[in-house]
Design an enzyme around this catalytic site. Structure first.
Site, PDB file in Angstrom:
ATOM      1  CG  ASN A   1      -2.045   0.975   1.122  1.00 57.22           C
ATOM      2  OD1 ASN A   1      -2.033   1.844   0.252  1.00 57.22           O
ATOM      3  ND2 ASN A   1      -3.005   0.871   2.021  1.00 57.22           N
TER       4      ASN A   1
ATOM      5  CE1 TYR B   1      -1.218   6.369   8.372  1.00 51.92           C
ATOM      6  CE2 TYR B   1      -0.796   4.436   7.010  1.00 51.92           C
ATOM      7  CZ  TYR B   1      -1.664   5.215   7.748  1.00 51.92           C
ATOM      8  OH  TYR B   1      -2.981   4.855   7.864  1.00 51.92           O
TER       9      TYR B   1
END
Lengths: 169, 169
Positions: free
Chosen positions: B132, B139
């Site tokens: 992902n 992040y």
């Protein structure tokens, strides 16, 4: 060897802090340990505790040369998966070296599983260091799967200054 | 675009269940989802909840073509590290596709960080699927580190029949 497993109470925090330090030395992260006996007392044994614990004890006649009878522990807390629902997370599982190979680790992990099932949990989660072959073999022998290897889940962390920055609105 | 973020309540569970399913489809695990709206209501909004939640809402004029105004959410719970102490774990972070790129995901994650810091937590943990890339980049841009890659922590799970067997004394 006789041993018993019971819920930890606040008086156990001195021994848990000692064993946490032993475990962190084994895991080569002792220099990162910030948690003290006092932290364990506050964080695990006040209202809305952040974790629960169980300890393994041996009778007096089997105490260590330093006089310890509390020779293993596990910490756990309840967690959640939006896919699978209620979960229990085992944060630590530790047995002192002289007491390994006697089923104490297995009994501690079994107790966490029992407590989890009793609370309606569908899964027991934990993390393990990939170089810790002995622990991995033990966990695999108990039917655990490595979901990082099988599914690609990676553990992520935000802490320190990055966490402070992230929290700024 | 205007949006607001607030604590989730039991009336939000229908929308959270809908978005959880959307997220699981994106993560290609929709076939594994066992959690229903009813589970979320029971597990998150009774005494000793297993998780907490926050939702992101847009005003009526920006609702989706299906009439939804709740367009994002995060679930979190408090956890513990025997090394670093109090932690907050973000279980899910989701924003509906049409509402991405507007800072809503960042605002949700920031809120979880704020709540964690207010509760005395030193770290925010979560997991992400290694394929992902978009999420990972997001992040990393928020200062998160991949502790599986850097330290070798692997996520382990015991469930189903293996968990039942493990719990047997």
């Amino acid at each position: 060897m006789d041993f018993s497993i019971r819920a930890a109470n606040v008086e156990d925090c001195k021994d848990i802090a000692r064993m946490t330090m032993e475990l962190s030395e084994y895991e080569k992260v002792a220099d990162q340990v910030k948690v003290t006996q006092r932290d364990l007392e506050q964080d695990g044994f006040s209202k809305n505790p952040f974790f629960h614990g169980i300890v393994a004890e041996v009778p007096e006649q089997h105490k260590t040369k330093d006089g310890h009878t509390k020779i293993g522990y596990a910490l756990y807390f309840y967690s959640y998966s939006s896919i699978l629902g209620r979960s229990v997370y085992m944060e630590d599982l530790y047995v002192m070296p002289d007491f390994r190979g006697k089923g104490i680790g297995k009994a501690l992990m079994s107790k966490v599983a029992q407590l989890g099932l009793a609370a309606g949990c569908n899964q027991l989660n934990f993390t393990v260091l990939d170089w810790n072959k002995k622990s991995l073999d033990f966990y695999f022998s108990q039917g655990s799967v490595d979901v990082t290897a099988s599914t690609g889940y990676h553990c992520m962390r935000c802490d320190g200054e990055a966490l402070q920055r992230l929290a700024q609105p």
